[in-house]
Enzyme design. Structure first.
Site, PDB file in Angstrom:
ATOM      1  N   GLU A 113      55.233  -1.874  27.718  1.00 47.72           N
ATOM      2  CA  GLU A 113      54.479  -1.434  26.376  1.00 47.72           C
ATOM      3  C   GLU A 113      55.000   0.146  26.491  1.00 47.72           C
ATOM      4  OE1 GLU A 113      53.354  -1.696  23.641  1.00 47.72           O
ATOM      5  OE2 GLU A 113      51.127  -1.678  23.655  1.00 47.72           O
ATOM      6  N   ASP A 114      55.485   0.501  25.318  1.00 48.90           N
ATOM      7  CA  ASP A 114      55.744   1.907  25.075  1.00 48.90           C
ATOM      8  C   ASP A 114      54.646   2.826  25.205  1.00 48.90           C
ATOM      9  OD1 ASP A 114      54.240   1.031  22.690  1.00 48.90           O
ATOM     10  OD2 ASP A 114      55.816   1.916  21.150  1.00 48.90           O
ATOM     11  N   ASP A 172      47.133   3.421  24.158  1.00 50.80           N
ATOM     12  CA  ASP A 172      46.298   4.494  23.291  1.00 50.80           C
ATOM     13  C   ASP A 172      44.697   4.174  23.707  1.00 50.80           C
ATOM     14  OD1 ASP A 172      45.044   6.076  21.514  1.00 50.80           O
ATOM     15  OD2 ASP A 172      46.991   6.128  20.338  1.00 50.80           O
ATOM     16  N   PHE A 200      49.204  12.434  18.520  1.00 49.26           N
ATOM     17  CA  PHE A 200      50.423  11.349  18.322  1.00 49.26           C
ATOM     18  C   PHE A 200      51.719  11.819  18.741  1.00 49.26           C
ATOM     19  CE2 PHE A 200      53.159   9.143  15.148  1.00 49.26           C
ATOM     20  CZ  PHE A 200      52.831   7.835  15.375  1.00 49.26           C
ATOM     21  N   ARG A 240      62.134   6.570  16.053  1.00 52.16           N
ATOM     22  CA  ARG A 240      62.413   5.714  17.181  1.00 52.16           C
ATOM     23  C   ARG A 240      63.885   6.086  17.887  1.00 52.16           C
ATOM     24  NH1 ARG A 240      58.784   1.659  16.813  1.00 52.16           N
ATOM     25  NH2 ARG A 240      58.237   0.742  14.580  1.00 52.16           N
TER      26      ARG A 240
HETATM   27  P1  XMP Z   1      46.374   0.975  21.400  1.00 51.96           P
HETATM   28  O1  XMP Z   1      45.406   1.649  20.676  1.00 51.96           O
HETATM   29  O2  XMP Z   1      46.237  -0.547  20.883  1.00 51.96           O
HETATM   30  O3  XMP Z   1      47.794   1.141  20.659  1.00 51.96           O
HETATM   31  O4  XMP Z   1      46.422   1.164  22.719  1.00 51.96           O
HETATM   32  C1  XMP Z   1      48.895   1.022  21.127  1.00 51.96           C
HETATM   33  C2  XMP Z   1      49.949   0.725  20.081  1.00 51.96           C
HETATM   34  O5  XMP Z   1      49.877   1.634  19.093  1.00 51.96           O
HETATM   35  C3  XMP Z   1      51.017   2.360  18.831  1.00 51.96           C
HETATM   36  N1  XMP Z   1      50.719   3.882  19.211  1.00 51.96           N
HETATM   37  C4  XMP Z   1      51.619   4.785  18.812  1.00 51.96           C
HETATM   38  N2  XMP Z   1      52.875   4.860  18.392  1.00 51.96           N
HETATM   39  N3  XMP Z   1      52.820   7.120  18.681  1.00 51.96           N
HETATM   40  C5  XMP Z   1      53.226   5.976  18.187  1.00 51.96           C
HETATM   41  O6  XMP Z   1      54.401   5.991  17.494  1.00 51.96           O
HETATM   42  C6  XMP Z   1      51.428   7.289  19.403  1.00 51.96           C
HETATM   43  O7  XMP Z   1      51.059   8.097  19.582  1.00 51.96           O
HETATM   44  C7  XMP Z   1      50.702   5.895  19.254  1.00 51.96           C
HETATM   45  N4  XMP Z   1      49.703   5.660  19.936  1.00 51.96           N
HETATM   46  C8  XMP Z   1      49.420   4.349  19.810  1.00 51.96           C
HETATM   47  C9  XMP Z   1      51.742   1.712  19.814  1.00 51.96           C
HETATM   48  O8  XMP Z   1      52.614   0.802  19.149  1.00 51.96           O
HETATM   49  C10 XMP Z   1      51.202   1.011  20.728  1.00 51.96           C
HETATM   50  O9  XMP Z   1      51.901  -0.279  21.132  1.00 51.96           O
HETATM   51 MG    MG Z   2      54.259   2.607  15.623  1.00 55.65          MG
END
Ligand code: XMP
Ligand code: MG
Length: 181
Positions: free
Chosen positions: A104-105, A108, A158, A171
């Site tokens: 996972e990238d 959050d 963010f 990206r």
């Molecule tokens: P959750 O809250 O489900 O979030 O853990 C995970 C997904 O939300 C996106 N995400 C971000 N994308 N900058 C981004 O470009 C951020 O700071 C960010 N925080 C969450 C991401 O796709 C991840 O899979």
């Molecule tokens: Mg996104």
């Protein structure tokens, strides 16, 4: 590398440069090479954000491995999670009995990983290991024990770049940039 960039209407500062990302990704690959030596793990990437992390990580993996992708979306273009997950592309491979490494990238709130882990576990993998390039400890809403490898713990702000987007832009950046508030 630029220290300040503008993407759409917002300004971002460089947070992690390409060299630091490369070193960390290589270190994670080394650990995975040790942990999965002699096995044929299946890497599952979460699109779209994981594409650079996946490409850079697996080129350093020395054990034979398979690579596949799934796609879920929670942000739908903005700066905040909607909590509403949309499964855009199901995993096409059978993972029963496989050593699955989920990439996972960023984690959050943890909502996306929790959703994916619950789904994958129902398919009876032999093991499930999660690697998140980025993790925001202050934002985490769940304890997710499967998360074994984290590239960088970052502030609850963010970020874009190295696969991550703001309004689908950014990206392609080879560093990770943080929103200037
Ligand atoms: P959750 O809250 O489900 O979030 O853990 C995970 C997904 O939300 C996106 N995400 C971000 N994308 N900058 C981004 O470009 C951020 O700071 C960010 N925080 C969450 C991401 O796709 C991840 O899979
Ligand atoms: Mg996104």
């Amino acid at each position: 590398m630029e220290n300040k960039i503008k993407i759409a209407d917002l300004e971002f500062n460089l947070l992690i440069d390409a060299e630091h990302i490369k070193n960390r990704v290589e270190a994670i690959a080394e650990s995975l090479n040790t942990e999965f030596a002699g096995k044929n793990p299946l890497f599952v990437g979460v699109l779209n954000g994981c594409f650079m992390f996946m490409a850079d990580l697996v080129r350093n993996i020395t054990t034979p491995c398979e690579i596949s992708f799934t796609k879920v979306a929670s942000y739908h273009g903005g700066l905040q999670t909607t909590w509403q997950l949309r499964n855009d592309l199901g995993l096409a491979v059978d993972i029963e009995g496989r050593d699955v490494i989920l990439l996972e990238d960023i984690s959050d709130t943890g909502n996306t990983l929790k959703f994916l882990i619950d789904d994958l576990k129902q398919r009876n993998p032999a093991s499930l290991t999660v690697c998140a390039l980025l993790l925001k400890p202050a934002a985490q809403q769940y304890h997710i024990p499967e998360v074994k490898y984290v590239g960088f713990e970052i502030e609850d702000k963010f970020v874009v770049g190295y696969g991550l987007d703001y309004k689908e832009l950014g990206r392609n950046l080879n560093g990770i940039y943080q929103l200037v508030l």
